[in-house]
Motif scaffolding. Structure first.
Motif, PDB file in Angstrom:
ATOM      1  N   ARG A 273      -6.412  18.881 -27.805  1.00  0.00           N
ATOM      2  CA  ARG A 273      -7.571  19.116 -27.047  1.00  0.00           C
ATOM      3  C   ARG A 273      -8.713  19.127 -28.164  1.00  0.00           C
TER       4      ARG A 273
ATOM      5  N   ASP B 197     -18.238  20.985 -21.560  1.00  0.00           N
ATOM      6  CA  ASP B 197     -17.259  20.161 -22.343  1.00  0.00           C
ATOM      7  C   ASP B 197     -16.068  19.654 -21.339  1.00  0.00           C
TER       8      ASP B 197
ATOM      9  N   THR C 137     -11.556  19.667 -20.911  1.00  0.00           N
ATOM     10  CA  THR C 137     -10.878  20.394 -19.821  1.00  0.00           C
ATOM     11  C   THR C 137      -9.806  19.260 -19.163  1.00  0.00           C
TER      12      THR C 137
ATOM     13  N   HIS D 260       5.130  29.911 -26.014  1.00  0.00           N
ATOM     14  CA  HIS D 260       4.275  30.002 -26.856  1.00  0.00           C
ATOM     15  C   HIS D 260       3.897  31.565 -27.098  1.00  0.00           C
TER      16      HIS D 260
ATOM     17  N   ALA E 165       3.760  29.034 -16.696  1.00  0.00           N
ATOM     18  CA  ALA E 165       2.975  30.477 -16.521  1.00  0.00           C
ATOM     19  C   ALA E 165       1.873  30.392 -15.708  1.00  0.00           C
TER      20      ALA E 165
ATOM     21  N   PRO F 104      -1.917  31.622 -14.450  1.00  0.00           N
ATOM     22  CA  PRO F 104      -3.064  32.346 -15.126  1.00  0.00           C
ATOM     23  C   PRO F 104      -3.147  33.399 -13.953  1.00  0.00           C
TER      24      PRO F 104
ATOM     25  N   HIS G  98      -9.342  27.551 -11.041  1.00  0.00           N
ATOM     26  CA  HIS G  98      -8.892  26.297 -11.068  1.00  0.00           C
ATOM     27  C   HIS G  98      -9.025  25.488  -9.840  1.00  0.00           C
TER      28      HIS G  98
ATOM     29  N   MET H 230       0.867  20.994 -11.563  1.00  0.00           N
ATOM     30  CA  MET H 230       0.884  21.999 -12.434  1.00  0.00           C
ATOM     31  C   MET H 230       1.126  23.246 -11.602  1.00  0.00           C
ATOM     32  N   TYR H 231       0.420  23.597 -10.497  1.00  0.00           N
ATOM     33  CA  TYR H 231       0.501  24.835  -9.562  1.00  0.00           C
ATOM     34  C   TYR H 231       0.516  24.360  -8.250  1.00  0.00           C
TER      35      TYR H 231
ATOM     36  N   VAL I 261     -10.315  33.582 -20.784  1.00  0.00           N
ATOM     37  CA  VAL I 261      -9.929  32.440 -20.945  1.00  0.00           C
ATOM     38  C   VAL I 261      -9.432  32.268 -22.447  1.00  0.00           C
TER      39      VAL I 261
ATOM     40  N   GLU J  57      -2.399  28.536 -26.715  1.00  0.00           N
ATOM     41  CA  GLU J  57      -2.124  27.507 -26.082  1.00  0.00           C
ATOM     42  C   GLU J  57      -2.125  28.257 -24.485  1.00  0.00           C
ATOM     43  N   GLU J  58      -3.133  28.238 -23.681  1.00  0.00           N
ATOM     44  CA  GLU J  58      -3.520  28.842 -22.575  1.00  0.00           C
ATOM     45  C   GLU J  58      -2.737  28.055 -21.396  1.00  0.00           C
ATOM     46  N   PRO J  59      -2.036  28.965 -20.485  1.00  0.00           N
ATOM     47  CA  PRO J  59      -1.306  28.410 -19.564  1.00  0.00           C
ATOM     48  C   PRO J  59      -2.170  27.703 -18.556  1.00  0.00           C
ATOM     49  N   GLY J  60      -2.225  26.641 -17.836  1.00  0.00           N
ATOM     50  CA  GLY J  60      -3.145  26.128 -16.901  1.00  0.00           C
ATOM     51  C   GLY J  60      -4.349  25.257 -17.369  1.00  0.00           C
ATOM     52  N   LEU J  61      -5.233  25.075 -16.782  1.00  0.00           N
ATOM     53  CA  LEU J  61      -6.365  24.083 -17.313  1.00  0.00           C
ATOM     54  C   LEU J  61      -7.119  24.785 -18.437  1.00  0.00           C
ATOM     55  N   SER J  62      -7.484  23.956 -19.482  1.00  0.00           N
ATOM     56  CA  SER J  62      -8.165  24.387 -20.648  1.00  0.00           C
ATOM     57  C   SER J  62      -9.545  24.948 -20.384  1.00  0.00           C
ATOM     58  N   LEU J  63      -9.730  26.139 -19.990  1.00  0.00           N
ATOM     59  CA  LEU J  63     -10.925  26.730 -19.738  1.00  0.00           C
ATOM     60  C   LEU J  63     -11.883  27.082 -20.653  1.00  0.00           C
ATOM     61  N   LEU J  64     -10.941  27.511 -21.917  1.00  0.00           N
ATOM     62  CA  LEU J  64     -11.989  28.166 -23.317  1.00  0.00           C
ATOM     63  C   LEU J  64     -12.858  27.213 -23.641  1.00  0.00           C
ATOM     64  N   PRO J  65     -12.560  25.823 -23.737  1.00  0.00           N
ATOM     65  CA  PRO J  65     -13.625  24.777 -24.171  1.00  0.00           C
ATOM     66  C   PRO J  65     -14.511  24.478 -23.179  1.00  0.00           C
ATOM     67  N   LEU J  66     -14.359  24.784 -21.927  1.00  0.00           N
ATOM     68  CA  LEU J  66     -15.306  24.639 -20.787  1.00  0.00           C
ATOM     69  C   LEU J  66     -16.418  25.541 -20.962  1.00  0.00           C
TER      70      LEU J  66
END
Lengths: 351, 485
Positions: free
Chosen positions: A117, A147, A151, A263, A319, A321, A329, A347-348, B180, B186-195
Motif C-alpha cells: 500500500r 487517501d 484504502t 504478523h 483477525a 478488528p 468498515h 473479508m468479514y 487504526v 499490517e493491520e487486519p481488515g481495511l487499511s484505515l491508517l492511510p485513510l
C-alpha cells in the motif's frame, strides 16, 4: 501500448448485479481464491481489462489496467532496470496486477521496502452503484482529498472493482547477495534484531529448519564488506530460493495445512510452541502449521493471525478488528457498495 | 460570538479552569495558523493535558452541538487549524510526552503535541531517527504531521508521514477511542491508517501516534550543481532519477529564490546561476561513494556549469540553510508572498516552469521557485502586496491558474501542505462531483454530525458550482449539471 479497455462492459455487469442485488465474485487470475472467506456469486472477470497504460522509467511510476498480468508488469519494469519494491507473490502465472493490489500481499522485501500500500499512488475503481471514480494519481506526493487509493490495497475488492492502478516503482540494485547462517530460531531472531538496527542493506530474511538466509543489496564492494562482517556462506541460486519462499514453493509450505500467517511486532519472542515455523521480514511475519495455537501466540504479543490456507472453508480467516473499527468498515462498505454485491463476505461477514 | 456559559462551565469542571481560555487577549494568539491571510479569533480555546481530557472535551462539544477544530503548533500552510466561528479550538500542545522510545523495535510512541524534531532527538542516542522532516520540524507537532500527511526534504527516499506510521489512536467526534494501524505494520481488515493520515482533522483527533524509526545513515554527502538554464536543470532531475540513483533529497531553486536565499543566509550559492540543484546522497560508505561519482558525472553531462561536493558536515549544513530558509528569504522581497504546493509528473518540470514564468509575466507578479524537484512537488512563491486589494486578487488568480496547470499535466493541487481552507476552490478542478461526494460520505462515516473541522479540506458541490462559474475554460463549464447559487 496494447491491451483492452473493458470498462464499459464491467460497468454494465456491476450495474445489472446491483439492480438485481445479485452478488459478484471478482476474478482476476483466480490465483488467490484460497485466501479469504468463500464468496458465493457470479464471476466478474477482470482479466480482459488489461494493458499497461503508461510507464516512463524517469517518473518511477507504472499505470496498468487491473487485468494486466503481474508477470507482464514485472518484466516490463525489469527491462528498464526497475521493479516493484514490495516483491509481491503471484501464487500462479495468471495473477493480475489488480488482484495483487486487492489482496495487498507483499513478499520478502517487505521488511525493508514497506508494504504494497505504500507504493499505491492512485486507482480507478468501479463502485457497486456503477460509478467509475479516480483517487490519488501518478505523482509521489498528493494530499488532496482522503487517501482512498491506499484504502483499496488489501480490501479484497469489497470496496470496488479495481480498474486501473498506479504504482510507484524503484530502481533495481546494482548487485544482490544472499548469505546463510546456521542458527536456531531464537538465535536467528536475536541476529535479525541486531542487523535491523544497523544501516546494512538487508532487504530480505528467512529462517527455517536451522538456517537463516539473509539477502543484501548494493554495490559489489558493499556486499563484500557485508559478507566479511556477517560471516556465513553465500547461497547459490538465491533468486530461486527467494522465489520459493515468496510463492510458497519452498518445502516448508508443501502440503502443509492449515497454514497460518502471523504478523507480530518487531522483536517479539518466539512462542514456546512454535518450533515448526518459517520466519520472514526480520521476525515480523511468521508462518506456522496446524491447530489454533498460532492465534493465541500472536495475540499474546499484540500481533494478529490469518488462516492463510485452510483444508476446508471456514468462518473466520482474518483477525477481527475492534467493534468500533468494524462499524467503520461497514459504513465504508455502504458508501462504495450500497447493495453489497462486490465480493460480499470475502473479508468479514459484515462487509 | 460569545460562547454559551453552560459550555464554558462544563469544560472548566472537566478540565480545570486554567485549561479553558475565554479572554480576548489569550484567544487572539490562535486566530490563524501559518496561512495568515485567513484569520478568525476562536470563541473558546481549550488546552487538554491528557487523552481523557480530549475525550471529555469532545463529549461536552457533542452535548452542546459545537464544532471542534484541533490545532497543534499552528505551523500549517493551508489554514487547516483556522478557527471556526461558533466553535471551540482544541489546542493539543500540552499533550507533549514521548511515551516510549524502543530501540529494539525501532519505534517511538508519542502524544500528538510532541514536535517532529523532538522525536528524532529522543531517538538519536540509539542511532535512529524519525525520517519525515518538514522545514518547520523544530516547531510542528506529530499530530499536525499526521493530519496533513507532511512531507519534507528527505521524503524522496524515506517517504511521507504515512510511510512512517505504525498506528494512530484517535478520538472520534463523540469521544470514543479507536486505533487504526497496528504495531506489526499490517493491520487486519481495511487499511484505515492511510485513510486517516492526511485527513486534516476532519475524521478524528489523534491522541497517540506510534512511528517507525530508521537507522542513521553511515555516510551523507551533498552535491550542489549550478545551471545557466532552468530547463537544463529540470531535465537533470529526471536524468538522475532514471539513472537508478535514489537521492535522499533532490531540491531545486531558480535564480530569484537562490539569490534571496544567499542574501538571507550567506550560504555560498553561486549568484549568477539560473538554477541550482542540491542533491543529498546517503547510505553505506561504498554505495555513497559510487553514487557520488555517478551523479557528479551525470550532472556535468546534463550541462551543469559547476558541480561542488560539500567538504564537510559544516558546509553541508550551510548549503542546506539557504534552502531551508528560502521561504522567509523570498518573503523579504515583497510585503507578502503566496506559497503554492502543486505536484506534477517530473517529465513536465521544464515545461511547467516555463509556463509559470510566462503566467507570472502576464500577471505582472514575480514568482520565485523553490521546490522538491525529486518528487515533482513545486512551491512557486507568488510575490505581491496585500495592501493593494487588486494585487491580492491578481495573486490569488495566478495561484489558481498555476494549480490548474498542475492538474492539467496530471498532477495535484497539493503535495504536502493540505487543502485546508486555501485550496477548496482548486479541489473542484482536480475532482469530479462523484469523488467529492465520496469524500463527504467518508466524513459522515467517521463523524456523523460533522463536528470536526467543518468546512475544511473538501469543498461542497455548491462551492464548486460557484468556483466553476468563475473559471470557465474553453467554454467548458465545470460542474455544468449542478444548480448555480
Amino acid at each position: 501500448m496494447p491491451g483492452h479497455d473493458a470498462t464499459a462492459e464491467l460497468v454494465d455487469r456491476v450495474r445489472e448485479a446491483t439492480a438485481r442485488r445479485a452478488p459478484l465474485r471478482i476474478v482476476g487470475g483466480d490465483t488467490k481464491r484460497f485466501l479469504g472467506r468463500d464468496v458465493q456469486g457470479d464471476r466478474l472477470e477482470v482479466a480482459a481489462h488489461c494493458g499497461i497504460v503508461s510507464y516512463d522509467p524517469a517518473e518511477l511510476v507504472i499505470t496498468a489496467r487491473a487485468g494486466t498480468p503481474l508477470s507482464e508488469v514485472m518484466s516490463e519494469l525489469a527491462a528498464r532496470g526497475q521493479r516493484l519494491p514490495f516483491e509481491p507473490p503471484s501464487f500462479g502465472a495468471a495473477a493480475t496486477v489488480g488482484g495483487t493490489v486487492a489482496c495487498g500481499l507483499s513478499g520478502p522485501a517487505r521488511a525493508s521496502a514497506g508494504p504494497l500500500r505504500d507504493y499505491l499512488l492512485g486507482v480507478r475503481v468501479l463502485t457497486g452503484d456503477g460509478k467509475v471514480l479516480r483517487f490519488g494519481g501518478e505523482v509521489m506526493k498528493n494530499v488532496a482529498g482522503y487517501d482512498v487509493a491506499r484504502t483499496m490495497a488489501g480490501a479484497f475488492g469489497t470496496l470496488g472493482v479495481l480498474l486501473e492502478v498506479s504504482l510507484k516503482v524503484l530502481p533495481a540494485p546494482p548487485a544482490t547477495r544472499t548469505i546463510a547462517l546456521e542458527l536456531d530460531a531464537v538465535e536467528a531472531l536475536v541476529r535479525l534484531e541486531q542487523l535491523a538496527a544497523t544501516a546494512l542493506p538487508l532487504t530480505a530474511s528467512c529462517w527455517t529448519g536451522g538456517t537463516l538466509s539473509l539477502r543484501f543489496e548494493g554495490t559489489a564492494r558493499t556486499l563484500d564488506e557485508v559478507e566479511s562482517r556477517v560471516g556465513g556462506w553465500v547461497v547459490e541460486d538465491a533468486d530461486g530460493f527467494w522465489r520459493s519462499v515468496r510463492e510458497h514453493e519452498h518445502p516448508f509450505f508443501r502440503d502443509r495445512l492449515p497454514l497460518w500467517r502471523l504478523h507480530v511486532p518487531a522483536a517479539s519472542p518466539l512462542a514456546p510452541a512454535a518450533t515448526d515455523t518459517l520466519i520472514e521480514w526480520n521476525g515480523l511475519q511468521r508462518w506456522c502449521v496446524g491447530g489454533s495455537q498460532p492465534l493465541f501466540d500472536s495475540a499474546a504479543v499484540g500481533g494478529n493471525a490469518t488462516l492463510f490456507r485452510a483444508d476446508a472453508p471456514v468462518e473466520g480467516v482474518f483477525a477481527r478488528p475492534a467493534p468500533a473499527l468494524l462499524r467503520l468498515h461497514a459504513r465504508l462498505k455502504e458508501i462504495f457498495d450500497p447493495a453489497g454485491v462486490l465480493n460480499p463476505g470475502r473479508m468479514y461477514a459484515e462487509i | 460570538m460569545t460562547p454559551d456559559p453552560a459550555l464554558v462551565r462544563e469544560l472548566r469542571e472537566s478540565l480545570g479552569p486554567a485549561a479553558v481560555l475565554t479572554s480576548a487577549e489569550s484567544r487572539v494568539a490562535f486566530e490563524c495558523d501559518a496561512l495568515t491571510a485567513h484569520r478568525q479569533i476562536p470563541d473558546l480555546v481549550v488546552l487538554p493535558s491528557s487523552t481523557a481530557d480530549v475525550q471529555a472535551v469532545l463529549r461536552v462539544a457533542t452535548r452542546h452541538g459545537v464544532p471542534v477544530v484541533a490545532r497543534g503548533a499552528g505551523t500549517g500552510l493551508s489554514g487547516g487549524a483556522l478557527p471556526v466561528e461558533g466553535g471551540l479550538l482544541l489546542v493539543l500542545s500540552k499533550l507533549d510526552r514521548i511515551l516510549e522510545v524502543d530501540p529494539r523495535r525501532r519505534i517511538a510512541r508519542v502524544q500528538p503535541g510532541v514536535t517532529n524534531l523532538a522525536i528524532s532527538e529522543a531517538a538519536r542516542p540509539h542511532g535512529l531517527f524519525y525520517a519525515p522532516d518538514p522545514s518547520s520540524q523544530v516547531a510542528c507537532t506529530i499530530g499536525g504531521n499526521v493530519a496533513e500527511n507532511s512531507g519534507g526534504v528527505h521524503c524522496l527516499k524515506y517517504g511521507l508521514t504515512v510511510h512512517n506510521l505504525l498506528a494512530v489512536t484517535l478520538a472520534t467526534s463523540d469521544g470514543e477511542l479507536v486505533t487504526v494501524g497496528s504495531p506489526t505494520g499490517e493491520e487486519p481488515g481495511l487499511s484505515l491508517l492511510p485513510l486517516f493520515t492526511g485527513s486534516e482533522g476532519l475524521l478524528g483527533v489523534a491522541v497517540e501516534v506510534t512511528v517507525r524509526l530508521v537507522p542513521t545513515p553511515e555516510r551523507i554527502e551533498l552535491l550542489m550543481a549550478a545551471f545557466d538554464d532552468v530547463a537544463r536543470c529540470a531535465d537533470a532531475v529526471g536524468r538522475v532519477i532514471a539513472s537508478g540513483i535514489l537521492p535522499a533529497g533532490l531540491e531545486m531553486m531558480d535564480s530569484l529564490a537562490l539569490r534571496a536565499a544567499e542574501a538571507f543566509a550567506r550560504c555560498g550559492y553561486p549568484q549568477d546561476a539560473a538554477a541550482l540543484l542540491l542533491c543529498e546522497l546517503d547510505g553505506l560508505n561504498h554505495d555513497v561513494e559510487h553514487q557520488l561519482r555517478a551523479t557528479a558525472t551525470l550532472l556535468e553531462e546534463c550541462g551543469a556549469t559547476s558541480v561542488r561536493v560539500a567538504a564537510d558536515a559544516a558546509e553541508r549544513a550551510r548549503l542546506w540553510s539557504g534552502r531551508k530558509s528560502a521561504f522567509p528569504a523570498v518573503g523579504r522581497l515583497a510585503p507578502d508572498y503566496y506559497c503554492m504546493d502543486g505536484t506534477i509528473p517530473r517529465r513536465h518540470l521544464a515545461a511547467v516552469l516555463e509556463r509559470i514564468d510566462a503566467m507570472s509575466k502576464q500577471a505582472g507578479l514575480r514568482v520565485a521557485n523553490v521546490f522538491h524537484a525529486g518528487d515533482g512537488n513545486l512551491h512557486p512563491l507568488i510575490l505581491f502586496d496585500a495592501g493593494h486589494e487588486e494585487e491580492l486578487h491578481r495573486a490569488e488568480r495566478l495561484g489558481a491558474d498555476i494549480l490548474e496547470l498542475c492538474v492539467e499535466v496530471g498532477g495535484t493541487v497539493t503535495g504536502e501542505h493540505g487543502v485546508g481552507v486555501e485550496k477548496l476552490g482548486p479541489m473542484c478542478t482536480q475532482f469530479g462531483a462523484d469523488e467529492l461526494e465520496v469524500f463527504h460520505a467518508i466524513k459522515r462515516a467517521f463523524d456523523p454530525p460533522g463536528r470536526l473541522n467543518p468546512g475544511k479540506a473538501v469543498p461542497t458541490l455548491a462551492r464548486c458550482a460557484d468556483y466553476g462559474a468563475l473559471r470557465v475554460h474553453d467554454g467548458k463549464l465545470p460542474f455544468a449539471h449542478l444548480p448555480r447559487f
